[in-house]
Design an enzyme around this catalytic site. Structure first.
Site, PDB file in Angstrom:
ATOM      1  N   ASP A 195      -0.829  -1.044  13.620  1.00 26.28           N
ATOM      2  CA  ASP A 195      -1.066  -1.869  12.311  1.00 26.28           C
ATOM      3  C   ASP A 195      -0.423  -3.054  12.265  1.00 26.28           C
ATOM      4  O   ASP A 195       0.346  -3.644  11.511  1.00 26.28           O
ATOM      5  CB  ASP A 195      -0.604  -1.178  11.032  1.00 26.28           C
ATOM      6  CG  ASP A 195      -1.079  -1.478   9.759  1.00 26.28           C
ATOM      7  OD1 ASP A 195      -1.944  -2.473   9.742  1.00 26.28           O
ATOM      8  OD2 ASP A 195      -0.328  -1.362   8.627  1.00 26.28           O
ATOM      9  N   LYS A 205      11.846   0.591   1.560  1.00 25.61           N
ATOM     10  CA  LYS A 205      10.616   0.835   1.128  1.00 25.61           C
ATOM     11  C   LYS A 205      10.481   2.100   0.632  1.00 25.61           C
ATOM     12  O   LYS A 205      10.923   3.132   1.352  1.00 25.61           O
ATOM     13  CB  LYS A 205       9.683   0.870   2.517  1.00 25.61           C
ATOM     14  CG  LYS A 205       9.475  -0.577   2.883  1.00 25.61           C
ATOM     15  CD  LYS A 205       8.125  -0.540   3.983  1.00 25.61           C
ATOM     16  CE  LYS A 205       7.862  -2.165   4.221  1.00 25.61           C
ATOM     17  NZ  LYS A 205       6.521  -1.889   5.088  1.00 25.61           N
ATOM     18  N   GLY A 259       4.116   1.632  -1.231  1.00 22.04           N
ATOM     19  CA  GLY A 259       4.901   1.813  -2.313  1.00 22.04           C
ATOM     20  C   GLY A 259       5.732   0.440  -2.588  1.00 22.04           C
ATOM     21  O   GLY A 259       4.988  -0.750  -2.566  1.00 22.04           O
ATOM     22  N   GLY A 305       0.890  -1.210  -0.062  1.00 21.94           N
ATOM     23  CA  GLY A 305      -0.109   0.004  -0.102  1.00 21.94           C
ATOM     24  C   GLY A 305       0.734   1.411   0.046  1.00 21.94           C
ATOM     25  O   GLY A 305       0.667   2.289  -0.520  1.00 21.94           O
ATOM     26  N   VAL A 342       9.000  -2.290  -2.335  1.00 24.54           N
ATOM     27  CA  VAL A 342      10.078  -2.940  -1.460  1.00 24.54           C
ATOM     28  C   VAL A 342      11.315  -3.268  -2.214  1.00 24.54           C
ATOM     29  O   VAL A 342      10.764  -4.231  -2.851  1.00 24.54           O
ATOM     30  CB  VAL A 342       9.771  -3.776  -0.350  1.00 24.54           C
ATOM     31  CG1 VAL A 342      10.716  -3.943   0.587  1.00 24.54           C
ATOM     32  CG2 VAL A 342       8.407  -3.075   0.511  1.00 24.54           C
TER      33      VAL A 342
END
Length: 858
Positions: A122, A39, A22, A20, A24
Site C-alpha cells: 500500500d 492508530k 480508524g 480508512g 490516529v
C-alpha cells in the site's frame, strides 16, 4: 477519544486524523516519557493480524516508521513530524535534484523490508513522511498484508475478494491508484507490486498528477489494468528506470527494488545521459498512420451504431409520484421488454401502475393498493405482489386479483417467478428462501441460514426454472450489502454454489451473464447455465445504479436487451453518506462522511451536528464538531433510534430501545429518562416547552404532543397526547406557531398547538417525505428521495398560512433538516450524487454493450 483519556498505558494528547482503518491520535507513553502515534481500529484485531504486526515491529531502519506496540485494536508507532509526500507534491512539482534524495531513501526503506520478506503493498505518497530535516519515513509497512484474509481460491469467481471484502474495517487492501495490475485484478502480489508503486509515486512527484484517478474505485482499477500511459512527464534521465518499474506484466517488470537504487546513484553522479529524441517519421509511415486512423474512425462509427441508447423515462401520470420503500425497488420491466410496472402514489392511494413503452399513458392495476414487493410472471401476463400480509397476483391486462399465500407483514425481501410455475421468496429479514406454487399453496423452506449468515434474499430464477440466484450474508439494521455473497441454488438437489464474494442485487441477462451490484456499479460475469458456474472474471458494465436499503437493485433487464434502472451515486446503503450545507445550485459544502442513518440535525448555534451512525448490526449516537472537524460518540450503547437538539445547544434528546432520554450534549452527567418506550422523529419547539414525537419510524402513524417542564435543572415530561393522525416526521416553524409533517405522500402544515386549518404544501407530482424550515427566511423546504428538493415562500396573515408556488431548489437528497441562520439546509446525500440522481432511465441494446465490454476485457 478525548485528551486525557487512556488507552492501555498511553495517555491521549490530541486527534491527528482519521483514515480508512480508524482514528490516529498523538499520545504520551508515561513509562518512557515519549510521545507516540496511536492508530485505533474500528474493529478488534484478529490473532493473525497481531502475529503479522509483531513480526513487522522487528523492522529497524532509519527510513521506516517504527512500530512500538500492538494492542487488541490499536497500533503504537513512532511519532513523526513533518509533511507527507502527498502534501509536498501539492505544494509544487519536484525538480530532479530535489527528488533524488527522497527517491533514494524510499528505495532504501523498501529494499530493507524486502530483505526481511516484508512487502508494503500500500505504498503511496500519503504513507511517506518527510521530516523537517529531510529524512524519509515510510509508514504502515506490511499492514496491508497483515489485514488480508488468507489467500483465496484460484477460481476466478473469487479473484477480487481481497480488493472488495477485506476483514478489517471495510478497507480496500491497497489504494487503487497505486495498485499494481496484478493487485487490481485480484491476483496474489509480491515485492514487484512495491516496484510498480515506486514508479507511480516517482512519476507523480514530477507531474503533480495521480496517474490513475477515475471517478470510482471500479474505474481506477480498470485504468490501472488497461489505460495507456507514458513517463514523458519525468526527467529524461529517469525515464528508462520508470519504464522498467511500470511494466504491467509482472514477470517483465524490474525484479528487485535494489536495481533502482543503483540506477538512482548513476543519475546522481551524472553517468546517465538523456535519451535521444525519436527519429522523425518518413512519408510512408505518415501515410500508414493516416490509414490506421481512418480504420479506427470507421470501427468507432460501427461501434457507435450499436452502442446502447439511454434516455430518461417520464413514465408517471401528472398526478402520480414514484413511491419507494425500504425493501424493494419501485419498478420492474416485463420479460419481453414491452411494458413496465411501477409503484405510484396519488393523494388518495398507493398502487401499481402499468405502462407500455410505446405509449405515454400509465394505467393503474386494480386490486394492488398497498403493494410493496412486485414482479412479473415469466410470460409477462401476470404481476405478483405483496400487500397487507398476503402474496397475490393480478393479470396485467385486467381481471381479478388472486391470493397465493399468507406472508408476514413487511417480510418479503425479494421474490421471483420461475418457468416451473413456482415462486421463490424470503419470508423475513433474517430468513432463508422459501418456495410456493404460483397458483397458491403453503411456502416450503428451500435454504437454511448457516454460520454467520444473517439472511438469504433477493432471489432470481435462472432460465429453465432449475436454479435460483440469491444473495447471502448480512441482514438487518445497518447492514453493508457490499459484503454479501452471490450464490446459485440448484432446485433439484438443493446444493449451493458461490459465484461471487462481495455484491448484491443479482440477476441474469439473456446474453449469458450474471449481474450484480457492488458500490453502485453493475458488474457482469459470464455464466454457464449447465454447470452453474462463472466462466470468467467480472466486468463493470454500468455505473451509478441505485438500490434499496435491503440490497435490491433498481436495474431490470428484458430478454430483448431493454433495461431500466434508477441512477444513484457511487455508494449505497449506509456507506459513507455525505453530510453538509446544501446550496440552491445543487452543490454541497461537505462537512463529513459517515455511515449515517436517519436525519442528521445541526445544533441551533451551528457548531455541531448530531447523527446516528450505522454499525454492522445496530446504531450509535455521534456528534460532529464542525470547527474541529471531528466526531465523538455520545451514547455508549448501540441501540439509538432517534435524537434531537434542545434549543440551548447544550442538551439533547435521544431514544434507545428502552425509552427516551434527556442528557448533556458533551456526554457528561447521567441521562434523565422521560419515557419508558422508544419514539421516533422528535421535533422540539423553539422555546423548548413542547415536544412532538412519531409513533412509527418508517411511515404514518400518529404524532404525539408532550409538554416539557423544567424541574431541578432537568425536564419533566407530561403525558403524551395525540396531536395528529396518519402523520410523521414533524418540524416546527421558527416561531413555533406552525408544524409541517408528512402523511407519507405529501407535506402539510398545521397551526400549533391548535389544529384549526390544514394546508397541503407539496404537489402530488413531486410528493414529499421530509420538510425543513429556513431559520433566516420565510421559506419551507421539502423533499422526497426520488425528486429534487423543492421550496415554497410563505406568509402568515391573520393566523392563516399562505404558501406560494413550489419551485426547484437544488438536487435530490436522502434527508434534509434545518440549518442555522445564514445557512439554508443541512443535507445528507449519496456520495457521488449527480444532477440526474434519482431519475429513471431506459437502455436499449444493453446486451450488445455487455458483450462488447466482456469481449474487450478478454
Amino acid at each position: 477519544m478525548n485528551p486525557g483519556d487512556t488507552l492501555g498505558p498511553y495517555e491521549i494528547v490530541s486527534l491527528l486524523g482519521e483514515g480508512g482503518m480508524g482514528s490516529v491520535y498523538k499520545a504520551r507513553d508515561p513509562r518512557l516519557g515519549r510521545f507516540v502515534a496511536i492508530k485505533v481500529s474500528r474493529a478488534q484485531f484478529s490473532e493473525r493480524f497481531e502475529r503479522e504486526a509483531r513480526s513487522i515491529a522487528a523492522l529497524n531502519h532509519p527510513n521506516i516508521c517504527t512500530l512500538h506496540d500492538v494492542g487488541p485494536n490499536y497500533l503504537v508507532m513512532e511519532l513523526i513530524e513533518g509533511l507527507t509526500l502527498a502534501g509536498r507534491i501539492q505544494q509544487s512539482k519536484f525538480q530532479l535534484d530535489d527528488a533524488l534524495p527522497i527517491l533514494r531513501q524510499l528505495v532504501d526503506a523498501v529494499e530493507a523490508a524486502h530483505e526481511k520478506n516484508i512487502t508494503h503493498r500500500d505504498l503511496k505518497p500519503d504513507n511517506i513522511k518527510i521530516t523537517p530535516q529531510g529524512v524519509v519515513k515510510v509508514l504502515d509497512f506490511g499492514l496491508a498484508k497483515a489485514m488480508e484474509t488468507p489467500a483465496p481460491s484460484a477460481d476466478p469467481a473469487n479473484a477480487t475478494t481481497l480488493r472488495f471484502a477485506p476483514t478489517v474495517a471495510g478497507m480496500i487492501m491497497g489504494t487503487p491508484s497505486y495498485m499494481a495490475p496484478e493487485q487490481a485484478s485480484g491476483q496474489a502480489s509480491g515485492k514487484r507490486a512495491d516496484v510498480w508503486a515506486f514508479g507511480v509515486i516517482a512519476l507523480e512527484m514530477f507531474t503533480g498528477k495521480i496517474m490513475f484517478a477515475g471517478e470510482t474505485v471500479v474505474h481506477i482499477l480498470a485504468d490501472v489494468m488497461n489505460k495507456p500511459f507514458t513517463v514523458d512527464g519525468a526527467p529524461v534521465q529517469l525515464q528508462p528506470l520508470l519504464k522498467r518499474c511500470l511494466v504491467r506484466d509482472e514477470n517483465k517488470r524490474m525484479r528487485d527494488i535494489g536495481e533502482a537504487r543503483l540506477e538512482l546513484e548513476k543519475i546522481a553522479s551524472g553517468d546517465v545521459e538523456a535519451a535521444p529524441a525519436p527519429p522523425k517519421p518518413r512519408r510512408w509511415q505518415l501515410a500508414a498512420a493516416v490509414l490506421a486512423l481512418a480504420a479506427i474512425g470507421l470501427a468507432a462509427f460501427a461501434w457507435q451504431a450499436t452502442r446502447p441508447v439511454e434516455r430518461p423515462l417520464a413514465m408517471l401520470p401528472l398526478d402520480v409520484v414514484l413511491v419507494r420503500d425500504n425493501l424493494a425497488t419501485p419498478l420492474a420491466v416485463s420479460p419481453d421488454g414491452t411494458k413496465i410496472v411501477f409503484r405510484g402514489g396519488t393523494q388518495d392511494s398507493r398502487r401499481l401502475f402499468v405502462r407500455h413503452l410505446n405509449q405515454d399513458a400509465a394505467v393503474p392495476l386494480p386490486g394492488t393498493d398497498g403493494a410493496s414487493l412486485f414482479f412479473f410472471s415469466p410470460d409477462g401476463n401476470w404481476v405478483a405482489f405483496a400487500a397487507n400480509g398476503k402474496l397475490k397476483k393480478t393479470p396485467v391486462h385486467g381481471g381479478p386479483t388472486l391470493p397465493i399465500c399468507d406472508i408476514p407483514l413487511n417480510a418479503p425481501h425479494g421474490a421471483t417467478w420461475g418457468e416451473d410455475g413456482n415462486i421463490v421468496t424470503t419470508l423475513g429479514t433474517n430468513a432463508g428462501l422459501s418456495l410456493v406454487p404460483a397458483d397458491g399453496g403453503k411456502p416450503v423452506p428451500l435454504t437454511e441460514l448457516s454460520g454467520k449468515e444473517l439472511s438469504h434474499r433477493h432471489p432470481y430464477y435462472l432460465p429453465g426454472g432449475k436454479a435460483v440466484l440469491f444473495m447471502s450474508g448480512p441482514g438487518g439494521p445497518g447492514s453493508n450489502y457490499n459484503e454479501s455473497n452471490i450464490e446459485v441454488l440448484s432446485l433439484k438437489d438443493r446444493k449451493r454454489k458461490l459465484i461471487r464474494r462481495g455484491g448484491y442485487g443479482p440477476s441474469y441477462l439473456a446474453s449469458g451473464h450474471v449481474t450484480y451490484l457492488f458500490e453502485g456499479t453493475l458488474f457482469a460475469v459470464p455464466f454457464d447455465l449447465s454447470s452453474l458456474e462463472a466462466t470468467a472474471a467480472p466486468v463493470p458494465v454500468l455505473t451509478a445504479v441505485q438500490a434499496s436499503v435491503s440490497g435490491a437493485a433498481t436495474f431490470h433487464a428484458a430478454k430483448d436487451g431493454t433495461a431500466i434502472y434508477i441512477r444513484g451515486g457511487r455508494t449505497t446503503f449506509f456507506n459513507e453518506l455525505e453530510v453538509g450545507w446544501g446550496n440552491s445550485d445543487g452543490s454541497l459544502q461537505a462537512l463529513f462522511s459517515a455511515r449515517v442513518s436517519g436525519t442528521p440535525a445541526a445544533s441551533p448555534d451551528g457548531t455541531q451536528i448530531l447523527y446516528r451512525r450505522a454499525g454492522d448490526n445496530d446504531f450509535a449516537l455521534f456528534a460532529h464538531d464542525i470547527r474541529r472537524s471531528v466526531s465523538r460518540r455520545l451514547v455508549l450503547q448501540n441501540s439509538v433510534v432517534m435524537s434531537a437538539w434542545m434549543p440551548d445547544s447544550l442538551h439533547i434528546l435521544y431514544a434507545d430501545r428502552n425509552g427516551v432520554y434527556w442528557m448533556r450534549a458533551d456526554g457528561s452527567g447521567t441521562p434523565v429518562r422521560l419515557f419508558d418506550r422508544p419514539y421516533y422523529s422528535p421535533a422540539i419547539s423553539p422555546d423548548g416547552k413542547h415536544l412532538l414525537l412519531s409513533e412509527d419510524e418508517l411511515g404514518p402513524g400518529k404524532i404525539l404532543h408532550v409538554v416539557l417542564e423544567m424541574e431541578a435543572g432537568a425536564p419533566k415530561a407530561g403525558k403524551p397526547a395525540v396531536w395528529s393522525e396518519l402523520a410523521y416526521l414533524p418540524a416546527f416553524s421558527p416561531d413555533g406557531k406552525f408544524v409541517s409533517y408528512s402523511d407519507g405522500r405529501n407535506i402539510f402544515v398545521r397551526p400549533f398547538p391548535a389544529q384549526v386549518g390544514l394546508w397541503q404544501i407539496s404537489n402530488d407530482r413531486a410528493g414529499g417525505a421530509y420538510s425543513a424550515w429556513s431559520r433566516s427566511a420565510k421559506q419551507l423546504f421539502y423533499a422526497s428521495i426520488s425528486a429534487p428538493i423543492q421550496v415554497v415562500d410563505y406568509a402568515v396573515k391573520g393566523g392563516s398560512f399562505e404558501a406560494g408556488e413550489s419551485r426547484r431548489w437544488g438536487s435530490s437528497a436522502l434527508r434534509i433538516s434545518a440549518a442555522p441562520a445564514g445557512k439554508q439546509l443541512l443535507i445528507m446525500r449519496t456520495a457521488g450524487q449527480t444532477e440526474d440522481s434519482g431519475q429513471t432511465f431506459v437502455l436499449m441494446n444493453f446486451l450488445d454493450e455487455v458483450r462488447r465490454r466482456v469481449r474487450e476485457k478478454k
